[in-house]
Design a protein around this motif. Sequence first.
Motif, mmCIF file in Angstrom:
data_model
loop_
_atom_site.group_PDB
_atom_site.id
_atom_site.type_symbol
_atom_site.label_atom_id
_atom_site.label_comp_id
_atom_site.label_asym_id
_atom_site.label_seq_id
_atom_site.Cartn_x
_atom_site.Cartn_y
_atom_site.Cartn_z
ATOM 1 N N GLU A 295 0.804 -1.227 0.000
ATOM 2 C CA GLU A 295 0.000 0.000 0.000
ATOM 3 C C GLU A 295 0.831 1.267 0.000
ATOM 4 N N ASN A 296 1.932 1.281 0.751
ATOM 5 C CA ASN A 296 2.708 2.522 0.846
ATOM 6 C C ASN A 296 3.775 2.631 -0.238
ATOM 7 N N GLY A 297 3.839 1.638 -1.126
ATOM 8 C CA GLY A 297 4.727 1.738 -2.281
ATOM 9 C C GLY A 297 6.211 1.733 -1.960
ATOM 10 N N ASP A 298 6.599 1.134 -0.819
ATOM 11 C CA ASP A 298 8.029 1.093 -0.485
ATOM 12 C C ASP A 298 8.719 -0.149 -1.052
ATOM 13 N N GLY A 299 7.965 -0.921 -1.840
ATOM 14 C CA GLY A 299 8.554 -2.103 -2.469
ATOM 15 C C GLY A 299 8.476 -3.357 -1.626
ATOM 16 N N VAL A 300 7.922 -3.232 -0.408
ATOM 17 C CA VAL A 300 7.806 -4.389 0.477
ATOM 18 C C VAL A 300 6.346 -4.549 0.885
ATOM 19 N N VAL A 301 5.825 -5.769 0.759
ATOM 20 C CA VAL A 301 4.523 -6.074 1.357
ATOM 21 C C VAL A 301 4.801 -6.401 2.817
ATOM 22 N N ASP B 276 16.143 1.746 -0.120
ATOM 23 C CA ASP B 276 16.675 2.493 1.022
ATOM 24 C C ASP B 276 15.570 2.823 2.018
ATOM 25 N N GLU B 277 14.445 3.246 1.480
ATOM 26 C CA GLU B 277 13.318 3.619 2.340
ATOM 27 C C GLU B 277 12.882 2.431 3.210
ATOM 28 N N ALA B 278 12.747 1.273 2.587
ATOM 29 C CA ALA B 278 12.286 0.094 3.330
ATOM 30 C C ALA B 278 13.354 -0.412 4.286
ATOM 31 N N ALA B 279 14.618 -0.317 3.869
ATOM 32 C CA ALA B 279 15.703 -0.814 4.720
ATOM 33 C C ALA B 279 15.838 0.017 5.995
ATOM 34 N N HIS C 174 8.810 -15.179 8.190
ATOM 35 C CA HIS C 174 9.140 -13.755 8.102
ATOM 36 C C HIS C 174 10.645 -13.516 8.152
ATOM 37 N N GLY C 175 11.035 -12.335 7.696
ATOM 38 C CA GLY C 175 12.425 -11.893 7.848
ATOM 39 C C GLY C 175 13.161 -11.775 6.535
ATOM 40 N N LEU C 176 13.434 -10.533 6.144
ATOM 41 C CA LEU C 176 14.121 -10.253 4.882
ATOM 42 C C LEU C 176 15.517 -9.691 5.146
ATOM 43 N N ALA D 117 12.953 -7.226 9.523
ATOM 44 C CA ALA D 117 12.944 -8.357 10.446
ATOM 45 C C ALA D 117 11.600 -9.063 10.478
ATOM 46 N N THR D 118 10.526 -8.306 10.235
ATOM 47 C CA THR D 118 9.201 -8.914 10.397
ATOM 48 C C THR D 118 8.430 -9.064 9.087
#
Length: 220
Positions: free
Chosen positions: A58-64, A138-141, A129-131, A155-156
Amino acid sequence: MNDSGGSGQASLQFDGDQATVTVSYSGLAEEFQDGPFPHAQHIHIAGQGECPDASFDENGDGVVSTPEGQPAYGEVGTALTTEGETGADSALAVERFPGGPSADYERTFELNQDSADSVRHGTGVIVVHGLDPSTLSDEAAEADSPLDDSLPLAATAPALCGALSTSQMEATPEGGVDTGGGSTAGIENEWLIGLGGLTLVGAAGAGALAMRRRESGEQN
Ligand SMILES: [Cu+2]
């Protein structure tokens, strides 16, 4: 999920109120803060019984993230911990989950009613879980976990997801077989073997019915 690079498989087998769950995987994030990367794993329940695709971001940071995927796989019903409690309260008990890039998990425990119902209705989903944060934008990290702001998002966030589909095993009879006054313990154990045991019980039942018909025919 989320280009985690991992893959694996999971199964769940009922034995009365006990469930044996296996989860094996490889290729996930290896290290977190100089220790083995803890990979929380759960049975998610009461959603659509599906794994979310990238459109759930939803927030478009590349991660669900875990909450973004919840409409698909539902909430945490069971924490697949290595020891101790398995309730949803243990969802983030990072000390009690397998760690490191691969795992071969098997545990037999009493599955709570909500989880058992959901699995039987085809809406149980196994999520690991856990990437590795280095694979994220960068935003998601940099982001905190929406579940616990003392942990990073990586982590989650979900890494592996698989919807449980029900098999023939679900047709296992729930009642006892009348064995003529003897103990049914042996028969109950045979059911657990699976389809082969079930076929045997069915055949014996049909044979007994034919015999009773023949007997009553002779009496008439
Ligand atoms: Cu989960």
